[in-house]
Design a protein around this motif. Structure first.
Motif, mmCIF file in Angstrom:
data_model
loop_
_atom_site.group_PDB
_atom_site.id
_atom_site.type_symbol
_atom_site.label_atom_id
_atom_site.label_comp_id
_atom_site.label_asym_id
_atom_site.label_seq_id
_atom_site.Cartn_x
_atom_site.Cartn_y
_atom_site.Cartn_z
ATOM 1 N N TYR A 135 -45.509 -11.621 22.652
ATOM 2 C CA TYR A 135 -44.835 -11.027 22.016
ATOM 3 C C TYR A 135 -46.072 -10.470 20.830
ATOM 4 C CZ TYR A 135 -41.266 -13.531 24.654
ATOM 5 O OH TYR A 135 -40.218 -13.915 25.316
ATOM 6 N N VAL A 136 -47.134 -10.174 21.085
ATOM 7 C CA VAL A 136 -48.224 -9.938 20.250
ATOM 8 C C VAL A 136 -48.125 -8.177 19.960
ATOM 9 C CG1 VAL A 136 -50.560 -9.566 19.816
ATOM 10 C CG2 VAL A 136 -49.996 -11.610 20.468
ATOM 11 N N ASP A 137 -47.411 -7.509 20.934
ATOM 12 C CA ASP A 137 -46.911 -6.267 19.911
ATOM 13 C C ASP A 137 -45.384 -5.897 19.867
ATOM 14 O OD1 ASP A 137 -49.268 -4.894 20.258
ATOM 15 O OD2 ASP A 137 -49.301 -5.149 22.681
ATOM 16 N N HIS A 138 -44.818 -6.514 20.639
ATOM 17 C CA HIS A 138 -43.420 -6.468 20.455
ATOM 18 C C HIS A 138 -42.938 -7.563 20.631
ATOM 19 C CE1 HIS A 138 -43.654 -4.220 24.094
ATOM 20 N NE2 HIS A 138 -42.094 -4.533 24.695
ATOM 21 N N VAL A 139 -41.202 -7.557 20.911
ATOM 22 C CA VAL A 139 -40.388 -8.394 21.702
ATOM 23 C C VAL A 139 -39.639 -7.737 22.626
ATOM 24 C CG1 VAL A 139 -38.632 -9.753 21.798
ATOM 25 C CG2 VAL A 139 -39.977 -10.353 20.160
ATOM 26 N N PRO A 140 -39.312 -7.133 24.077
ATOM 27 C CA PRO A 140 -38.578 -6.383 25.277
ATOM 28 C C PRO A 140 -36.553 -6.588 24.607
ATOM 29 C CG PRO A 140 -38.909 -7.970 26.241
ATOM 30 C CD PRO A 140 -40.444 -8.541 25.143
ATOM 31 N N ARG A 141 -36.000 -6.280 24.888
ATOM 32 C CA ARG A 141 -35.198 -6.452 25.756
ATOM 33 C C ARG A 141 -34.681 -7.541 26.722
ATOM 34 N NH1 ARG A 141 -31.154 -1.596 27.361
ATOM 35 N NH2 ARG A 141 -31.300 -0.918 24.606
ATOM 36 N N ILE A 142 -35.713 -7.164 27.408
ATOM 37 C CA ILE A 142 -35.336 -7.712 29.084
ATOM 38 C C ILE A 142 -36.088 -8.758 29.279
ATOM 39 C CG2 ILE A 142 -37.790 -6.208 30.164
ATOM 40 C CD1 ILE A 142 -35.803 -5.979 32.826
ATOM 41 N N PRO A 143 -35.234 -9.765 29.027
ATOM 42 C CA PRO A 143 -36.573 -11.592 29.935
ATOM 43 C C PRO A 143 -37.462 -11.660 30.183
ATOM 44 C CG PRO A 143 -33.804 -11.447 29.127
ATOM 45 C CD PRO A 143 -34.244 -10.140 29.804
ATOM 46 N N ILE A 144 -38.245 -12.266 30.222
ATOM 47 C CA ILE A 144 -39.611 -12.471 31.025
ATOM 48 C C ILE A 144 -40.172 -14.447 30.791
ATOM 49 C CG2 ILE A 144 -41.895 -12.233 31.931
ATOM 50 C CD1 ILE A 144 -41.158 -9.532 30.961
ATOM 51 N N ALA A 145 -39.740 -14.668 32.050
ATOM 52 C CA ALA A 145 -40.386 -16.266 32.307
ATOM 53 C C ALA A 145 -41.256 -16.291 33.348
ATOM 54 C CB ALA A 145 -39.300 -17.468 32.757
ATOM 55 N N ILE A 146 -42.143 -18.199 32.897
ATOM 56 C CA ILE A 146 -43.280 -17.279 33.826
ATOM 57 C C ILE A 146 -43.090 -18.717 34.903
ATOM 58 C CG2 ILE A 146 -44.743 -15.415 33.153
ATOM 59 C CD1 ILE A 146 -46.086 -17.661 31.802
ATOM 60 N N THR A 147 -43.607 -18.846 35.816
ATOM 61 C CA THR A 147 -43.949 -20.550 36.460
ATOM 62 C C THR A 147 -45.099 -20.458 37.233
ATOM 63 O OG1 THR A 147 -41.563 -20.646 36.341
ATOM 64 C CG2 THR A 147 -43.066 -21.667 37.919
ATOM 65 N N LEU A 148 -45.846 -21.150 37.160
ATOM 66 C CA LEU A 148 -47.303 -21.465 38.558
ATOM 67 C C LEU A 148 -47.030 -22.809 39.144
ATOM 68 C CD1 LEU A 148 -50.518 -20.137 39.194
ATOM 69 C CD2 LEU A 148 -50.885 -22.160 36.853
ATOM 70 N N GLN A 149 -46.726 -22.767 40.296
ATOM 71 C CA GLN A 149 -47.284 -23.137 41.097
ATOM 72 C C GLN A 149 -48.358 -23.990 41.596
ATOM 73 O OE1 GLN A 149 -44.295 -22.524 44.154
ATOM 74 N NE2 GLN A 149 -42.363 -23.474 42.933
ATOM 75 N N GLN A 150 -48.627 -25.244 41.678
ATOM 76 C CA GLN A 150 -50.067 -25.953 41.752
ATOM 77 C C GLN A 150 -50.653 -26.675 43.466
ATOM 78 O OE1 GLN A 150 -50.397 -27.478 37.212
ATOM 79 N NE2 GLN A 150 -51.895 -27.699 38.611
ATOM 80 N N ALA A 151 -51.449 -26.387 43.174
ATOM 81 C CA ALA A 151 -51.898 -27.480 45.027
ATOM 82 C C ALA A 151 -51.973 -28.645 44.878
ATOM 83 C CB ALA A 151 -53.430 -26.643 45.468
ATOM 84 N N SER A 152 -52.103 -28.926 43.088
ATOM 85 C CA SER A 152 -51.562 -30.092 43.422
ATOM 86 C C SER A 152 -50.676 -30.738 43.321
ATOM 87 C CB SER A 152 -52.362 -30.987 41.996
ATOM 88 O OG SER A 152 -51.129 -30.417 40.758
ATOM 89 N N GLY A 153 -48.933 -29.869 43.973
ATOM 90 C CA GLY A 153 -47.790 -30.251 43.653
ATOM 91 C C GLY A 153 -46.847 -30.167 42.504
ATOM 92 N N GLN A 154 -47.629 -30.191 41.159
ATOM 93 C CA GLN A 154 -47.253 -29.614 40.044
ATOM 94 C C GLN A 154 -47.212 -28.710 39.705
ATOM 95 O OE1 GLN A 154 -50.545 -31.079 37.505
ATOM 96 N NE2 GLN A 154 -49.056 -33.207 36.942
ATOM 97 N N SER A 155 -46.214 -28.299 38.529
ATOM 98 C CA SER A 155 -45.709 -26.728 38.241
ATOM 99 C C SER A 155 -46.104 -26.893 37.045
ATOM 100 C CB SER A 155 -44.374 -25.860 39.123
ATOM 101 O OG SER A 155 -43.391 -27.366 38.535
ATOM 102 N N GLN A 156 -45.933 -25.822 35.799
ATOM 103 C CA GLN A 156 -45.375 -25.202 35.315
ATOM 104 C C GLN A 156 -45.445 -23.971 34.394
ATOM 105 O OE1 GLN A 156 -49.849 -24.985 32.113
ATOM 106 N NE2 GLN A 156 -51.018 -25.373 34.850
ATOM 107 N N HIS A 157 -43.832 -24.545 33.710
ATOM 108 C CA HIS A 157 -42.903 -23.153 33.494
ATOM 109 C C HIS A 157 -42.930 -23.275 32.286
ATOM 110 C CE1 HIS A 157 -39.494 -20.553 33.987
ATOM 111 N NE2 HIS A 157 -38.898 -21.414 33.633
ATOM 112 N N VAL A 158 -42.372 -21.851 31.608
ATOM 113 C CA VAL A 158 -42.078 -21.100 30.405
ATOM 114 C C VAL A 158 -40.594 -20.857 30.727
ATOM 115 C CG1 VAL A 158 -43.083 -19.559 28.393
ATOM 116 C CG2 VAL A 158 -44.369 -20.898 29.981
#
Length: 434
Positions: A135-158
């Motif tokens: 959001y360094v430039d702007h906040v858009p109307r369209i929401p975005i989320a991100i998820t990273l799945q790892q080989a270790s079996g863990q995941s990170q989510h925003v």
């Protein structure tokens, strides 16, 4: 680290007219500027155009399909990347070089000025995948989320925002403008009576939101405090360790052996001018992010220890209410709201909305915010992730470069879009290509 990575693009909206574009610098192809083709597997390398503003020769729009659909693409190693999300389509242009002219939220003559789009940023290199919701430039109307799945079996989510997150942010900024008389409400860009996007206060001059003199009362109080016996302690979180800071007889803030003059409001908002200009000194370059973040968050009067705990952020006026409210409307409180928003105390919880790991398996970009707002699906995954912190072997830190310098006065907006302000990854991607 893999030479390539799958990205799942999930349509979590009510629209069947959502597209993605993936742009960046192809590490394995000598650092050429590229876009992923619409087939989701091949790269398009723009040729040198004959004139400024030449259209791309390839339509690189990747359809996300109908609501609930997931489209999977594969990227090679890419630095300084963006995954653009748009309702309908975007227009990219080429300038001689070739230089890719990316969509701009600051240029009213840009062909994308009235288009609903946002993006997340990423780099995939030999060390890790790093990505954040920017959001360094702007906040858009369209929401975005991100998820990273790892080989270790863990995941990170925003988690990102709910579908009405931009409306909530707009109303909060209007209330703040009524409260303090500052032009927070002018940051709201509307279309047909509804917020289309909200610009960062850094870019307020583009929409007539003048914040000149905004931080100066706080800056004066800070100088008075550290001139009157108080001692600032900056944890550089690097080799120099913790450095003490006081105002010297010349009116400079001395932190260790580094002297910092008084910033002004533009210096604070931009993080890249005045005393926050980086240079050859590694010590100074380690101090600047922590000092700039403390000014943004107005914590220097509250505590002498920097970086400080998130409970101390934005305690009083003046402060960066854009950043404060961006964190408030994101459902997990995370998102890159200014250039050094990833600064945090050792062991502190990340504020910047990043995911990163050296063993990525699948990176998911979820568009629309419906499941997150409902508390299920992605929302449940986020709660689970909070209970599964990364171990030391899985955690990899992202070494940030400084924000790009401000453009020369009078430089044409469209000509500088290819080198414009892009949070942490823009302008420093070339160091990932080596």
């Amino acid at each position: 680290m893999p030479d390539s990575l799958q990205i799942a693009l999930k349509n979590d909206s009510d629209s069947s007219n959502i597209h993605a574009y993936i742009s960046g610098i192809a590490i394995q192809q000598c650092g050429q500027r590229c876009l992923l083709k619409a087939n989701g597997k091949d790269l398009y390398f723009p040729g040198n155009p004959p004139s400024i503003g030449t259209p791309l020769a390839e339509d690189c729009a990747i359809s996300l399909g109908s609501p609930g659909n997931t489209t999977t693409v594969t990227i090679p190693q890419i630095a300084g990347g963006r995954i653009w999300i748009v309702e309908d389509k975007l227009t990219f242009l080429l300038n001689p070089g070739p230089a890719l002219v990316e969509p701009s939220v600051l240029n009213p003559s840009d062909p994308n000025a009235s288009v609903n789009f946002g993006f997340c940023e990423f780099t995939l290199n030999n060390d890790q995948l790093y990505s954040n919701i920017s959001y360094v430039d702007h906040v858009p109307r369209i929401p975005i989320a991100i998820t990273l799945q790892q080989a270790s079996g863990q995941s990170q989510h925003v988690v990102g925002m709910a579908p009405n997150g931009l409306d909530q942010l707009a109303e909060s900024l209007r209330q703040q403008a009524q409260k303090d008389g500052r032009p927070w409400d002018k940051l709201i860009v509307t279309q047909e009576g509804r917020p289309l996007r909200i610009l960062n206060a850094t870019h307020g001059n583009a929409v007539g939101a003048n914040f000149d003199g905004y931080y100066e009362p706080l800056i004066d109080q800070i100088w008075q405090k550290y001139q009157s016996g108080a001692c600032m302690r900056i944890n550089t979180q690097a080799g120099p360790g913790v450095l003490e800071g006081r105002i010297n007889s010349n009116g400079e803030l001395m932190i260790g052996d580094e002297a910092f003059g008084k910033p002004n409001s533009a210096d604070v908002f931009g993080c890249n001018s005045g005393p926050f200009t980086t240079g050859p000194s590694p010590t100074r370059n380690a101090i600047i992010p922590r000092l700039a973040a403390a000014f943004h968050r107005s914590t220097l009067l509250v505590t002498e220890e920097q970086p400080s705990d998130p409970s101390t952020f934005y305690p009083q006026d003046p402060t960066n209410h854009y950043a404060r409210l961006v964190h408030k409307v994101n459902l997990d409180g995370k998102g890159y709201a200014f250039a050094y928003d990833d600064v945090q105390p050792d062991g502190g919880e990340d504020q910047s909305g990043k995911v990163n790991a050296g063993d990525p398996v699948l990176f998911t970009v979820t568009v629309g915010g419906k499941s997150a707002a409902g508390g299920g699906g992605d929302g449940q995954q986020a709660a689970s992730q909070q209970q599964q912190p990364l171990g030391d072997q899985q955690r990899q830190e992202y070494t940030r470069g400084p924000p790009p310098p401000p453009p020369p006065p009078g430089q044409d907006q469209q000509e500088r879009q290819e080198g414009g302000f892009r949070g942490k990854l823009k302008g420093f991607a070339d160091r990932f290509t080596h």
